[in-house]
Design a protein around this motif. Structure first.
Motif, PDB file in Angstrom:
ATOM      1  N   LEU A  11       0.831  -1.200   0.000  1.00 49.97           N
ATOM      2  CA  LEU A  11       0.000   0.000   0.000  1.00 49.97           C
ATOM      3  C   LEU A  11       0.869   1.255   0.000  1.00 49.97           C
ATOM      4  CD1 LEU A  11      -2.730   1.468   0.141  1.00 49.97           C
ATOM      5  CD2 LEU A  11      -2.484   1.426   2.629  1.00 49.97           C
ATOM      6  N   LEU A  12       1.912   1.263   0.832  1.00 49.66           N
ATOM      7  CA  LEU A  12       2.795   2.440   0.841  1.00 49.66           C
ATOM      8  C   LEU A  12       3.349   2.687  -0.565  1.00 49.66           C
ATOM      9  CD1 LEU A  12       4.318   4.770   2.270  1.00 49.66           C
ATOM     10  CD2 LEU A  12       6.214   3.152   2.600  1.00 49.66           C
ATOM     11  N   ARG A  19       1.241   9.464  -6.234  1.00 44.20           N
ATOM     12  CA  ARG A  19       1.431  10.897  -5.980  1.00 44.20           C
ATOM     13  C   ARG A  19       1.862  11.606  -7.258  1.00 44.20           C
ATOM     14  NH1 ARG A  19       4.648  13.983  -6.504  1.00 44.20           N
ATOM     15  NH2 ARG A  19       5.979  12.250  -7.146  1.00 44.20           N
TER      16      ARG A  19
ATOM     17  N   MET B   1      -8.650   6.038 -11.708  1.00 44.37           N
ATOM     18  CA  MET B   1      -7.848   6.927 -10.848  1.00 44.37           C
ATOM     19  C   MET B   1      -7.839   6.352  -9.432  1.00 44.37           C
ATOM     20  SD  MET B   1      -8.199  11.044 -10.811  1.00 44.37           S
ATOM     21  CE  MET B   1      -9.104  11.714  -9.402  1.00 44.37           C
ATOM     22  N   THR B   2      -6.650   6.009  -8.969  1.00 42.16           N
ATOM     23  CA  THR B   2      -6.510   5.379  -7.650  1.00 42.16           C
ATOM     24  C   THR B   2      -7.043   6.291  -6.547  1.00 42.16           C
ATOM     25  OG1 THR B   2      -4.454   4.433  -8.448  1.00 42.16           O
ATOM     26  CG2 THR B   2      -4.860   4.288  -6.078  1.00 42.16           C
ATOM     27  N   SER B   3      -7.896   5.720  -5.680  1.00 40.96           N
ATOM     28  CA  SER B   3      -8.257   6.482  -4.483  1.00 40.96           C
ATOM     29  C   SER B   3      -8.051   5.591  -3.266  1.00 40.96           C
ATOM     30  CB  SER B   3      -9.690   6.991  -4.578  1.00 40.96           C
ATOM     31  OG  SER B   3     -10.587   5.917  -4.461  1.00 40.96           O
ATOM     32  N   PHE B   4      -7.991   6.200  -2.124  1.00 42.83           N
ATOM     33  CA  PHE B   4      -7.654   5.482  -0.896  1.00 42.83           C
ATOM     34  C   PHE B   4      -8.769   5.669   0.123  1.00 42.83           C
ATOM     35  CE2 PHE B   4      -3.778   6.699  -3.104  1.00 42.83           C
ATOM     36  CZ  PHE B   4      -3.109   5.487  -3.188  1.00 42.83           C
ATOM     37  N   GLU B   8      -6.820   3.024   4.735  1.00 45.43           N
ATOM     38  CA  GLU B   8      -5.537   3.193   4.040  1.00 45.43           C
ATOM     39  C   GLU B   8      -4.883   4.506   4.445  1.00 45.43           C
ATOM     40  OE1 GLU B   8      -6.409   0.532   0.065  1.00 45.43           O
ATOM     41  OE2 GLU B   8      -7.314   2.532   0.165  1.00 45.43           O
ATOM     42  N   ARG B   9      -5.730   5.502   4.607  1.00 46.53           N
ATOM     43  CA  ARG B   9      -5.226   6.803   5.085  1.00 46.53           C
ATOM     44  C   ARG B   9      -4.607   6.643   6.476  1.00 46.53           C
ATOM     45  NH1 ARG B   9     -10.072  10.289   6.278  1.00 46.53           N
ATOM     46  NH2 ARG B   9      -9.807   9.623   8.430  1.00 46.53           N
ATOM     47  N   LEU B  11      -3.372   4.037   7.791  1.00 44.43           N
ATOM     48  CA  LEU B  11      -2.131   3.275   7.713  1.00 44.43           C
ATOM     49  C   LEU B  11      -0.960   4.188   7.349  1.00 44.43           C
ATOM     50  CD1 LEU B  11      -0.501   0.641   7.761  1.00 44.43           C
ATOM     51  CD2 LEU B  11      -0.989   0.459   5.318  1.00 44.43           C
ATOM     52  N   LEU B  12      -1.170   5.067   6.372  1.00 42.73           N
ATOM     53  CA  LEU B  12      -0.078   5.992   6.016  1.00 42.73           C
ATOM     54  C   LEU B  12       0.343   6.792   7.250  1.00 42.73           C
ATOM     55  CD1 LEU B  12       1.859   7.373   3.989  1.00 42.73           C
ATOM     56  CD2 LEU B  12       0.069   9.093   3.626  1.00 42.73           C
ATOM     57  N   HIS B  13      -0.630   7.285   7.996  1.00 42.71           N
ATOM     58  CA  HIS B  13      -0.276   8.072   9.187  1.00 42.71           C
ATOM     59  C   HIS B  13       0.463   7.224  10.222  1.00 42.71           C
ATOM     60  CE1 HIS B  13      -2.082  12.076   8.451  1.00 42.71           C
ATOM     61  NE2 HIS B  13      -2.801  11.394   7.574  1.00 42.71           N
ATOM     62  N   ALA B  41      11.537   3.143  -4.137  1.00 37.49           N
ATOM     63  CA  ALA B  41      10.674   4.152  -3.509  1.00 37.49           C
ATOM     64  C   ALA B  41      11.322   5.529  -3.608  1.00 37.49           C
ATOM     65  CB  ALA B  41      10.414   3.789  -2.044  1.00 37.49           C
ATOM     66  N   TYR B  44      10.944   7.092  -6.957  1.00 41.88           N
ATOM     67  CA  TYR B  44       9.597   7.567  -7.283  1.00 41.88           C
ATOM     68  C   TYR B  44       9.265   8.906  -6.647  1.00 41.88           C
ATOM     69  CZ  TYR B  44       7.908   4.021 -10.369  1.00 41.88           C
ATOM     70  OH  TYR B  44       7.714   3.263 -11.478  1.00 41.88           O
ATOM     71  N   ALA B  45      10.250   9.556  -6.063  1.00 43.72           N
ATOM     72  CA  ALA B  45      10.014  10.874  -5.458  1.00 43.72           C
ATOM     73  C   ALA B  45       9.770  11.909  -6.552  1.00 43.72           C
ATOM     74  CB  ALA B  45      11.221  11.281  -4.624  1.00 43.72           C
ATOM     75  N   PRO B  46       9.099  12.991  -6.190  1.00 45.98           N
ATOM     76  CA  PRO B  46       8.941  14.091  -7.146  1.00 45.98           C
ATOM     77  C   PRO B  46      10.297  14.775  -7.348  1.00 45.98           C
ATOM     78  CG  PRO B  46       7.913  14.637  -5.016  1.00 45.98           C
ATOM     79  CD  PRO B  46       8.522  13.288  -4.873  1.00 45.98           C
ATOM     80  N   ASN B 140      11.101   9.447   0.974  1.00 41.00           N
ATOM     81  CA  ASN B 140      10.478   8.240   0.422  1.00 41.00           C
ATOM     82  C   ASN B 140      11.234   6.982   0.858  1.00 41.00           C
ATOM     83  OD1 ASN B 140       8.466   9.607  -0.915  1.00 41.00           O
ATOM     84  ND2 ASN B 140       8.963   8.789  -2.948  1.00 41.00           N
ATOM     85  N   ALA B 144       9.867   3.876   3.084  1.00 39.74           N
ATOM     86  CA  ALA B 144       9.866   2.529   2.494  1.00 39.74           C
ATOM     87  C   ALA B 144      10.701   1.583   3.351  1.00 39.74           C
ATOM     88  CB  ALA B 144      10.395   2.581   1.068  1.00 39.74           C
TER      89      ALA B 144
END
Lengths: 218, 218
Positions: A11-12, A19, B1-4, B8-9, B11-13, B41, B44-46, B140, B144
């Motif tokens: 998921l991460l 993004r 379009m991927t949504s969460f 899932e939100r 989990l990120l936190h 990971a 894949y950073a901006p 990132n 990861a």
């Protein structure tokens, strides 16, 4: 001690890959609870000496944003001139590089260079570490926005000193990121600049060395 | 379009909050598949202008690491001298601020200041944007690593020019982050510097302004 399973790991990675740098926004406001979670994520970033050198300026005023937009127009004109005679000039002029007026919220992320002065733990040899910490907060913010379905676009084509003046930043406060925030028209599969043919994704293996610069990794 | 969704939100936190700056490592090697995912990971950073200005140097050589460790000892001595007469001097001297020799892997993340020269999209007004992009890649990478159960510690108390010399970096390659990577002894609940009493977490609400510096957010 918190540990994560392979689904959570996946998921991460999905979040990291989903993004995007967003420049096309819908006008709907960012709900306050979402914004609170996004800022909280930024505040949980690592920082040198646990300094937490960041501040966040929420820019809702259309008057302020229109001044920033003027800075962008001015700077972008200079940039386009640099490409005069370059075959990418046309492509550059068609790129949309900001969403200052269309996004419902602009957000300036700054770094307090004097926080915890005079002793700056971890900065004696690398004084820029507090700026770097502030960048880590931006990445947390960007990812936390993504899981809310909120897009973020970083605008760097503005004169930072003129921006600082508009925002009333004291001398010791440095602008790190000027962000546009809001619901995007869409999250594309690939970065806009890749899609537009400006540049391709590099091959990661070519970027990894072992023990010293230029030595291929085993 | 991927949504969460909200799980899932959350989990990120949880991941963002569980990430720590690690200085105590177990010697076990980082499995190659984990390392590959962690570097991916980062990649894949901006990045400004989709420049992907980063390189990664995997430092396994104990000889190289021992040279870097010497730089740390040298720099940290200077830092401690700055605190002479300060009540925090004792506390500082007890802090463990690196894991260069104990961690199974050191990792230098660098920024190529000449990549895509001569036209640097998005850097005309903020030339440091490529360094900032490299920091986003570090964050990132850090996240990861955390979901793999791998700890990362950022060592900034080393002279970057001497480090560049040891790593053979050309002039246009700038060291951004020198990281220690490996299984941690533990992931603590709180940052080490908070736990040690060096500094507390700031109150986020105090750091948020509206429209201009110093103006409280509504």
């Amino acid at each position: 001690m918190t540990s994560f399973n392979s689904e959570e790991r996946e998921l991460l990675h999905r979040i990291l890959r989903a993004r995007r740098d967003i420049r096309h926004f819908r006008p709907d406001p960012v709900p306050e609870d979402m914004l609170a979670r996004i800022l909280e994520a930024a505040h949980y970033a690592p920082s040198v000496g646990f300094k937490q050198p960041w501040n966040f300026i929420l820019i809702r005023s259309m008057e302020v944003r229109s001044q920033i937009k003027n800075l962008f127009e001015e700077a972008n004109k200079e940039e386009l001139e640099k490409l005069s005679g370059d075959e990418r000039s046309d492509l550059y002029s068609r790129l949309k590089l900001e969403g200052i007026m269309e996004s419902p919220l602009n957000l300036a992320v700054t770094c307090d260079r004097d926080r915890d002065a005079p002793f700056h733990l971890g900065q004696g040899q690398m004084p820029e570490m507090d700026l770097y910490s502030t960048c880590l907060a931006v990445q947390n913010l960007w990812l936390a926005a993504r899981v809310e379905g909120i897009g973020v676009g970083w605008v760097s084509i503005i004169d930072p000193e003129k921006t600082a003046k508009i925002l009333g930043l004291p001398n010791h406060i440095q602008l790190v990121a000027y962000l546009c925030v809001g619901y995007p028209i869409e999250f594309k599969d690939r970065p806009m600049l890749e899609e537009a043919g400006w540049k391709s994704r590099l091959n990661l293996a070519d970027l990894v060395y072992e023990d010293r610069w230029g030595q291929p990794a085993k």
